[in-house]
Design a protein around this motif. Sequence first.
Motif, mmCIF file in Angstrom:
data_model
loop_
_atom_site.group_PDB
_atom_site.id
_atom_site.type_symbol
_atom_site.label_atom_id
_atom_site.label_comp_id
_atom_site.label_asym_id
_atom_site.label_seq_id
_atom_site.Cartn_x
_atom_site.Cartn_y
_atom_site.Cartn_z
ATOM 1 N N THR A 194 0.845 -1.195 0.000
ATOM 2 C CA THR A 194 0.000 0.000 0.000
ATOM 3 C C THR A 194 0.879 1.243 0.000
ATOM 4 O O THR A 194 1.739 1.414 0.860
ATOM 5 C CB THR A 194 -0.929 0.032 1.227
ATOM 6 N N HIS A 195 0.652 2.086 -0.971
ATOM 7 C CA HIS A 195 1.432 3.312 -1.078
ATOM 8 C C HIS A 195 1.054 4.284 0.036
ATOM 9 O O HIS A 195 -0.118 4.444 0.369
ATOM 10 C CB HIS A 195 1.189 3.972 -2.441
ATOM 11 N N THR A 196 2.060 4.924 0.605
ATOM 12 C CA THR A 196 1.844 5.936 1.638
ATOM 13 C C THR A 196 1.769 7.305 0.994
ATOM 14 O O THR A 196 2.729 7.767 0.378
ATOM 15 C CB THR A 196 2.990 5.920 2.672
ATOM 16 N N TRP A 197 0.614 7.930 1.145
ATOM 17 C CA TRP A 197 0.392 9.255 0.578
ATOM 18 C C TRP A 197 1.394 10.249 1.161
ATOM 19 O O TRP A 197 1.575 10.314 2.369
ATOM 20 C CB TRP A 197 -1.039 9.689 0.891
ATOM 21 N N MET A 198 2.065 10.992 0.320
ATOM 22 C CA MET A 198 3.041 12.011 0.691
ATOM 23 C C MET A 198 4.340 11.426 1.230
ATOM 24 O O MET A 198 5.253 12.171 1.617
ATOM 25 C CB MET A 198 2.462 12.990 1.725
ATOM 26 N N GLY A 199 4.461 10.104 1.266
ATOM 27 C CA GLY A 199 5.613 9.484 1.881
ATOM 28 C C GLY A 199 6.944 9.855 1.251
ATOM 29 O O GLY A 199 7.964 9.911 1.937
ATOM 30 N N GLU A 200 6.961 10.107 -0.061
ATOM 31 C CA GLU A 200 8.219 10.452 -0.739
ATOM 32 C C GLU A 200 8.324 11.944 -1.037
ATOM 33 O O GLU A 200 9.296 12.392 -1.642
ATOM 34 C CB GLU A 200 8.355 9.676 -2.055
ATOM 35 N N SER A 201 7.327 12.722 -0.636
ATOM 36 C CA SER A 201 7.264 14.135 -1.028
ATOM 37 C C SER A 201 8.285 14.996 -0.303
ATOM 38 O O SER A 201 8.656 14.721 0.843
ATOM 39 C CB SER A 201 5.867 14.694 -0.759
ATOM 40 N N ILE A 202 8.702 16.053 -1.002
ATOM 41 C CA ILE A 202 9.468 17.135 -0.395
ATOM 42 C C ILE A 202 8.678 18.417 -0.648
ATOM 43 O O ILE A 202 8.405 18.777 -1.797
ATOM 44 C CB ILE A 202 10.877 17.270 -0.993
#
Length: 352
Positions: A194-202
């Motif tokens: 399950t992808h984590t929303w905003m998990g990779e965001s900067i």
Amino acid sequence: MNIIKSDIIIIGAGLTGLTLGHLFKNSRYTINIIEARARKGGRIHSVCQLKETPIEMGATWLGNSHTYLKTLLEELELHTFKQKFGDKAIYEPTSLAPYQLVTLPKSQDSSYRIKGGTSKLIERLSQSISEDNIYYNHSVSKIVEHQNTLTVETNKNTFKAKWVISTLPPYLLQSTIKTAPPLPIQIQDIMEHTHTWMGESIKVGLRYKAPFWRAPNSSGTIFSNVGPIPEFYDHSNYEDNLFALKGFFNSSYYSLKKEERLKMVLEQLKKYYGDIVNTFISYEEKVWRNDPYTHANYNSHVLPHQNNGHKLYKQPYLNGKFYIAGAETASEFPGYMEGAVRSAYFILNEIN
């Protein structure tokens, strides 16, 4: 360690967890909320000091279709205002040609921000919950079933309750918390992918004394295929007397130092606005990948939004005593603030 008892334990004091606390405030149930951070809000994080415009390092926008969130905001007497896009945008399709100023199409669905910052929603929800029932700096390591009770073990205390509700990103739950007995293999596999929303965001933002981007033949809306900023927007406050630009930074640069990212931001903005970009008052950033209470490295490739809203998140586990909630689990608008609020209402109906 102390043993702390209640009817319901909520893991996570983000939007879903605090909405649940608000919804249960007049119920017959006693509630404790366990939060690993030293602050409330989770992926809602408005950064500001006195007399500064709040810069959203997390969740920012809502739309007209976000009906549960809009109703909650009305109930809490919080107001929204339209995002300023302007009628033109700076568009940079390639590094081989200069940027263009293009006309934006008229949108049928406006984007809105919360007056005073998104964290105002967290502050208002928190008024429904006694601070004595929120346990900060408590990271959960294990959930154990004992007959009609679940025991939640943390680094500081042990909690016991009839129901436990996790509002963590499902992948973070799967990778950091053990359950005894183990959850079914099917839901473990779904959480694992399950992808984590905003998990990779900067997220990055700059405050300025004046909105120079509103000059003729300019814009505060930026779309660039060159980067490192792919999107940037006017982020001034509701009163329009404190000014800022805010947007996204290419997530592949997460390992750089803050000073290095700032230098790259300014170099890109100079192409559009000139040296005036160096007059910024302050710079803010949040690298969500480096936040251990949001992101964990995936064991295999996971696509954006993968398994968000999966039907297995609608089922309780550990003999009906354990629920997996949060933005990623909502069947509609998963990942958005709307999904987080809908998830809370779903759990409310399940337990009641």
